[in-house]
Scaffold this active site. Structure first.
Site, PDB file in Angstrom:
ATOM      1  N   HIS A  76      -2.046   2.857  -6.771  1.00 18.34           N
ATOM      2  CA  HIS A  76      -1.114   2.589  -7.853  1.00 18.34           C
ATOM      3  C   HIS A  76      -1.992   2.306  -9.059  1.00 18.34           C
ATOM      4  O   HIS A  76      -2.975   1.574  -8.945  1.00 18.34           O
ATOM      5  CB  HIS A  76      -0.268   1.338  -7.584  1.00 18.34           C
ATOM      6  CG  HIS A  76       0.688   1.480  -6.456  1.00 18.34           C
ATOM      7  ND1 HIS A  76       1.774   2.324  -6.494  1.00 18.34           N
ATOM      8  CD2 HIS A  76       0.729   0.871  -5.255  1.00 18.34           C
ATOM      9  CE1 HIS A  76       2.438   2.219  -5.355  1.00 18.34           C
ATOM     10  NE2 HIS A  76       1.823   1.351  -4.586  1.00 18.34           N
ATOM     11  N   TYR A 125      -9.790  -4.388  -3.516  1.00 17.52           N
ATOM     12  CA  TYR A 125      -9.740  -3.034  -4.076  1.00 17.52           C
ATOM     13  C   TYR A 125      -8.746  -2.985  -5.234  1.00 17.52           C
ATOM     14  O   TYR A 125      -7.760  -2.264  -5.197  1.00 17.52           O
ATOM     15  CB  TYR A 125      -9.357  -2.028  -2.989  1.00 17.52           C
ATOM     16  CG  TYR A 125     -10.190  -2.183  -1.744  1.00 17.52           C
ATOM     17  CD1 TYR A 125     -11.507  -1.756  -1.723  1.00 17.52           C
ATOM     18  CD2 TYR A 125      -9.666  -2.781  -0.610  1.00 17.52           C
ATOM     19  CE1 TYR A 125     -12.288  -1.909  -0.588  1.00 17.52           C
ATOM     20  CE2 TYR A 125     -10.440  -2.936   0.532  1.00 17.52           C
ATOM     21  CZ  TYR A 125     -11.745  -2.504   0.523  1.00 17.52           C
ATOM     22  OH  TYR A 125     -12.511  -2.656   1.643  1.00 17.52           O
TER      23      TYR A 125
END
Length: 173
Positions: free
Chosen positions: A59, A145
């Site tokens: 995303h 991440y």
């Protein structure tokens, strides 16, 4: 959050990019350096600014240079470079084998043109809350991440943003 110093007129887009098989999601984290290398290489030839990015699969909120709307080329190159860099361990359908395609990424992705500063802020929060929303961590700061850590260092988010799972999920709605 106060994103005013990040907001400039331009082409801001939110993307959701998925792997073909959800069970392969770990590929992105296992080979994170190769993903980062693919993104950096594409940014050299097809510049874009990353405002938010969470790998799970992906995303992100990016900004394209003024007058450049070719996000499709950027995603094609990122997917291709990453796919070429990692071992071929995923299942491939007969159709993909015939086309000599990897069975890693979905062909399509979802994009949303960000309309204004509020829309930008909403998508920034949405990107960063997703690891909590999907039950991968209990706090946003625990997902390594993510651009969240950089945004904490620059003062956009506090480290304890959306502290509890319940509070975090309220941002995801």
């Amino acid at each position: 959050m106060d994103y005013r110093h990040a907001w400039r007129l331009g082409r801001y887009l939110f993307f959701t990019v998925n792997l073909l098989q959800r069970q392969n999601n770990r590929q992105l984290m296992t080979h994170i350096d190769m993903l980062r290398h693919a993104i950096a290489k594409v940014r050299k030839t097809h510049p874009f600014t990353i405002h938010a990015w969470v790998v799970l699969p992906d995303h992100c909120v990016i900004e394209l240079p003024e007058g450049d709307a070719d996000f499709n080329m950027r995603w094609m190159l990122i997917k291709m470079l990453f796919s070429k860099a990692i071992p071929k361990t995923e299942y491939r359908s007969a159709v993909r084998e015939k086309r000599r395609e990897r069975g890693l990424w979905q062909h399509r992705y979802w994009e949303h043109l960000i309309k204004n500063e509020q829309d930008f802020a909403t998508h920034m929060d949405y990107v960063h809350i997703n690891p909590v929303k999907h039950g991968l961590v209990s706090q946003v700061k625990d997902w390594e991440y993510s651009t969240f850590h950089h945004l904490v260092k620059t003062g956009i988010y506090p480290l304890d943003w959306a502290g509890s799972v319940e509070e975090a999920l309220s941002y995801a709605d």
